[in-house]
Design a protein around this motif. Structure first.
Motif, PDB file in Angstrom:
ATOM      1  N   ASN A  51     -12.645  -8.647 -12.027  1.00 24.76           N
ATOM      2  CA  ASN A  51     -13.940  -7.972 -12.037  1.00 24.76           C
ATOM      3  C   ASN A  51     -13.954  -6.658 -11.254  1.00 24.76           C
ATOM      4  OD1 ASN A  51     -13.507  -9.257  -9.634  1.00 24.76           O
ATOM      5  ND2 ASN A  51     -15.577 -10.062  -9.397  1.00 24.76           N
ATOM      6  N   HIS A  52     -12.953  -6.431 -10.417  1.00 26.58           N
ATOM      7  CA  HIS A  52     -12.990  -5.244  -9.554  1.00 26.58           C
ATOM      8  C   HIS A  52     -12.256  -4.062 -10.194  1.00 26.58           C
ATOM      9  CE1 HIS A  52     -13.850  -3.345  -5.727  1.00 26.58           C
ATOM     10  NE2 HIS A  52     -12.596  -2.942  -5.623  1.00 26.58           N
ATOM     11  N   TYR A  53     -11.172  -4.346 -10.895  1.00 25.69           N
ATOM     12  CA  TYR A  53     -10.453  -3.323 -11.659  1.00 25.69           C
ATOM     13  C   TYR A  53      -9.692  -4.023 -12.764  1.00 25.69           C
ATOM     14  CZ  TYR A  53      -7.603   0.755 -12.828  1.00 25.69           C
ATOM     15  OH  TYR A  53      -7.010   1.802 -13.493  1.00 25.69           O
ATOM     16  N   ASP A  54      -9.797  -3.477 -13.966  1.00 29.10           N
ATOM     17  CA  ASP A  54      -9.114  -4.087 -15.108  1.00 29.10           C
ATOM     18  C   ASP A  54      -8.730  -2.978 -16.079  1.00 29.10           C
ATOM     19  OD1 ASP A  54      -8.070  -5.752 -17.003  1.00 29.10           O
ATOM     20  OD2 ASP A  54      -9.998  -6.545 -17.702  1.00 29.10           O
ATOM     21  N   SER A  55      -7.593  -2.366 -15.829  1.00 26.41           N
ATOM     22  CA  SER A  55      -7.151  -1.261 -16.670  1.00 26.41           C
ATOM     23  C   SER A  55      -5.635  -1.112 -16.520  1.00 26.41           C
ATOM     24  CB  SER A  55      -7.873   0.038 -16.290  1.00 26.41           C
ATOM     25  OG  SER A  55      -7.576   1.063 -17.216  1.00 26.41           O
ATOM     26  N   PHE A  56      -5.178   0.096 -16.229  1.00 27.56           N
ATOM     27  CA  PHE A  56      -3.754   0.361 -16.147  1.00 27.56           C
ATOM     28  C   PHE A  56      -3.437   1.155 -14.882  1.00 27.56           C
ATOM     29  CE2 PHE A  56      -4.825  -0.236 -20.561  1.00 27.56           C
ATOM     30  CZ  PHE A  56      -3.784  -1.015 -21.038  1.00 27.56           C
ATOM     31  N   ALA A  57      -2.153   1.244 -14.579  1.00 22.40           N
ATOM     32  CA  ALA A  57      -1.688   2.047 -13.449  1.00 22.40           C
ATOM     33  C   ALA A  57      -0.250   2.456 -13.704  1.00 22.40           C
ATOM     34  CB  ALA A  57      -1.787   1.268 -12.137  1.00 22.40           C
ATOM     35  N   GLY A  58       0.122   3.591 -13.163  1.00 21.85           N
ATOM     36  CA  GLY A  58       1.521   3.970 -13.115  1.00 21.85           C
ATOM     37  C   GLY A  58       2.112   3.443 -11.823  1.00 21.85           C
ATOM     38  N   VAL A  59       3.199   2.672 -11.910  1.00 21.04           N
ATOM     39  CA  VAL A  59       3.760   1.997 -10.735  1.00 21.04           C
ATOM     40  C   VAL A  59       5.226   2.382 -10.576  1.00 21.04           C
ATOM     41  CG1 VAL A  59       4.308  -0.240  -9.692  1.00 21.04           C
ATOM     42  CG2 VAL A  59       2.152   0.078 -10.920  1.00 21.04           C
ATOM     43  N   GLU A  60       5.642   2.593  -9.326  1.00 21.19           N
ATOM     44  CA  GLU A  60       7.033   2.898  -9.002  1.00 21.19           C
ATOM     45  C   GLU A  60       7.394   2.245  -7.680  1.00 21.19           C
ATOM     46  OE1 GLU A  60       7.405   7.106  -8.468  1.00 21.19           O
ATOM     47  OE2 GLU A  60       5.974   7.181  -6.812  1.00 21.19           O
ATOM     48  N   PHE A  61       8.697   2.046  -7.421  1.00 22.81           N
ATOM     49  CA  PHE A  61       9.139   1.648  -6.099  1.00 22.81           C
ATOM     50  C   PHE A  61       8.938   2.841  -5.159  1.00 22.81           C
ATOM     51  CE2 PHE A  61      12.233  -1.103  -8.581  1.00 22.81           C
ATOM     52  CZ  PHE A  61      11.504  -2.261  -8.383  1.00 22.81           C
ATOM     53  N   ARG A  62       8.675   2.553  -3.895  1.00 26.93           N
ATOM     54  CA  ARG A  62       8.511   3.628  -2.931  1.00 26.93           C
ATOM     55  C   ARG A  62       9.223   3.252  -1.636  1.00 26.93           C
ATOM     56  NH1 ARG A  62       5.705   3.184   1.328  1.00 26.93           N
ATOM     57  NH2 ARG A  62       5.540   5.442   1.492  1.00 26.93           N
ATOM     58  N   GLY A  63       9.288   4.227  -0.721  1.00 34.43           N
ATOM     59  CA  GLY A  63       9.910   3.974   0.563  1.00 34.43           C
ATOM     60  C   GLY A  63      11.373   4.356   0.561  1.00 34.43           C
ATOM     61  N   SER A  64      11.982   4.270   1.730  1.00 32.75           N
ATOM     62  CA  SER A  64      13.397   4.609   1.883  1.00 32.75           C
ATOM     63  C   SER A  64      14.187   3.336   2.180  1.00 32.75           C
ATOM     64  CB  SER A  64      13.562   5.630   3.010  1.00 32.75           C
ATOM     65  OG  SER A  64      14.906   6.004   3.166  1.00 32.75           O
TER      66      SER A  64
END
Length: 540
Positions: free
Chosen positions: A65-78
């Motif tokens: 109910n709070h967000y229902d769509s899409f996202a671009g996702v990647e690994f992050r950090g070192s």
């Protein structure tokens, strides 16, 4: 379509012995739909959040109910990418890949967010605790919310859903520097640069001309704007170089010729306090940010925002990182062969009595009973965070059974329970604060301008938001201090309650008192003597 989604959510999510059916924390769900996540570029995935509101239970059977769509996702950090519990960077998107900024979990509207994994920091709270502390000191610090993550129908544990450092009205609120802004006031801001490893940086960098040791020079990476052009790169490089020339120059303590007129002194002071309380082993030298707004909006180089405190508070087994004594800014003396060293301008500023005076004002004012940095208040903050994640941490460590196990760079001994990790944090922090109380730099009186054999001193000079008067009196009396601007206009008048013997008197400068440049202080002493002191006001 909705029926299929709800049916999938009705499944219990297993991973090892970890089982998630409901949580007091929001539940984040990522479904890659068979796609592979990499470290840049971001992959378009299904992204959902179940959050029924503050204090309410969230169930995996609830609709997103709070967000229902899409996202671009990647690994992050070192270094954090080497752990099995992966950190993620994400950008909220629509189905066509366009940005889809939203207000999430009580935080301002944006599209860019972070899912911080907190794998090798087993209290799960170093970052959240530190960023909250920094925010209380008046620094912009990324806002955070604990969540539990389901990734491709597999439970992944407790994460910190947090703001990415970014220029925006709801985040680091500095001017929006556009590609066409190449002259006049528009060129002067806003910029974000960082001192860091090169991981995840693709806008280029410039190098300090002042060495930290033989052939070791600080690199400043361009962070924002993302469309920075060569004219803008040259401008911020020239400004930083001007600051470095001043701070490394022979007149660095001079209130006019030195470095102070070029920086937001208060931001550097507060970042120093945050990094030293946490004794951040990466402090100053990695994941460290600087920013500059337009000249018309203050336009001075500022330190911050704070970022990345997972191996702070004694959580490092190298370079004496477990100790609750020693200064973080003295890292170069402790580990001189490390590749990433603390820029020498910190050590240089800590050789300036005026900077030390401002730092002590901030630190010791907030260390008073009831202050933001009082031991009792900081311990209470830890207890509040611990209560929030008390239930969820059980599932996290069922998924990742690493309690009592060495994970780089945990020092020995390693607590065998989460409660033990929290206790270690509180014990270490208490010892750290006691050490800082006794060892903060003390040479904060301007000795170069001090009259010989006088029984009074006024400091720091330049001043920020407080002026201190030190004097010795033979009797109890009432004195008076008045402050004038350069035209002789009265700005402030305060009675001084003077006791016999040594006196340390504080005069707080109201925030709404507009003081520009030089001011003159007149002090009437118990002896009847009237003294004058010329002071320089620096911007906050």
């Amino acid at each position: 379509m909705n029926i299929i989604k709800i049916t999938l959510l009705c499944l219990w999510v297993y991973s090892g012995f970890a089982q998630l059916t409901s949580s007091n924390l929001p539940i984040v769900i990522i479904n890659t739909q068979g796609k592979t996540i990499v470290d840049e570029p971001k992959t378009l995935v299904q992204f959902q959040i179940i959050y029924n509101g503050e204090g309410k239970t969230n169930k995996v059977t609830d609709a997103p109910n709070h967000y229902d769509s899409f996202a671009g996702v990647e690994f992050r950090g070192s270094s954090s990418q080497m752990f099995p519990k992966k950190p993620y960077g994400l950008e909220l998107r629509n189905a066509d890949g366009s940005e889809n900024p939203k207000e999430l979990l009580g935080m301002p509207k944006e599209s860019d967010w972070i899912l911080f994994a907190s794998y090798n920091e087993k209290s799960l709270m170093h970052n959240v605790f530190t960023l909250q502390m920094a925010g209380k000191l008046g620094i912009y610090a990324p806002k955070t919310r604990y969540v539990e993550l389901i990734f491709n129908d597999q439970y992944q544990g407790v994460y910190v859903f947090m703001e990415k450092i970014k220029r925006d009205k709801g985040r680091l609120d500095i001017s929006n520097l556009k590609v066409e802004d190449v002259a006049d006031d528009q060129l002067t801001g806003g910029y974000i640069i960082k001192i860091d490893k090169s991981t995840g940086t693709n806008l280029g960098s410039f190098t300090s001309k002042y060495a930290n040791r033989d052939n070791n020079y600080t690199s400043y990476f361009y962070e924002s704007p993302k469309t920075i052009n060569n004219i803008q790169k040259q401008y911020i490089k020239s400004y930083v170089t001007k600051f470095e020339d001043a701070v490394y120059g022979p007149d660095f303590r001079d209130p006019v010729k030195g470095y102070m007129p070029l920086i937001d002194v208060g931001s550097f002071v507060k970042m120093f306090v945050v990094n030293e309380i946490s004794r951040n082993i990466d402090g100053y030298r990695i994941s460290s940010f600087l920013y500059k707004d337009r000249d018309s909006k203050g336009g001075k180089l500022a330190a911050g925002p704070p970022w990345d405190y997972d191996i702070s508070y004694g959580n490092a087994d190298y370079c004496q990182g477990n100790r609750s004594d020693l200064f973080a800014y003295k890292f170069n003396q402790i580990c001189p062969t490390d590749y990433w060293l603390v820029p020498r301008f910190w050590d240089r500023m800590l050789d300036d009595p005026a900077f030390i005076g401002e730092m002590r004002n901030v630190y010791f004012e907030e260390r008073k009973t009831g202050g933001k940095l009082s031991t009792e208040n900081l311990i209470a903050d830890i207890d509040k965070i611990a209560l929030e994640i008390k239930d969820a941490q059980v599932r996290n460590f069922q998924k990742w059974p690493i309690l009592g196990t060495y994970i780089w760079p945990n020092p020995q001994p390693i607590a065998s329970t989460w409660e033990g990790e929290v206790l270690e944090l509180k014990t270490w922090l208490t010892a750290r604060l006691k050490w800082l109380d006794e060892n903060m730099p003390k040479e904060f009186v301007i000795t170069s301008n001090a009259e010989p054999e006088q029984n009074w001193r006024v400091f720091p000079n330049p001043f920020l938001d407080k002026i201190q008067i030190e004097l010795t009196s033979k009797e109890k009396a009432i004195g008076e201090a008045t402050l004038f601007d350069q035209t002789g206009k009265l700005l402030l008048s305060e009675k001084l309650e003077i006791v016999e013997g040594k006196n340390y008197l504080n005069i707080d400068i109201p925030q709404n008192l507009n003081i520009q440049g030089v001011a003159l202080m007149k002090i009437k002493l118990p002896s009847g003597e009237v003294i004058f002191k010329k002071l320089l006001k620096v911007s906050n």
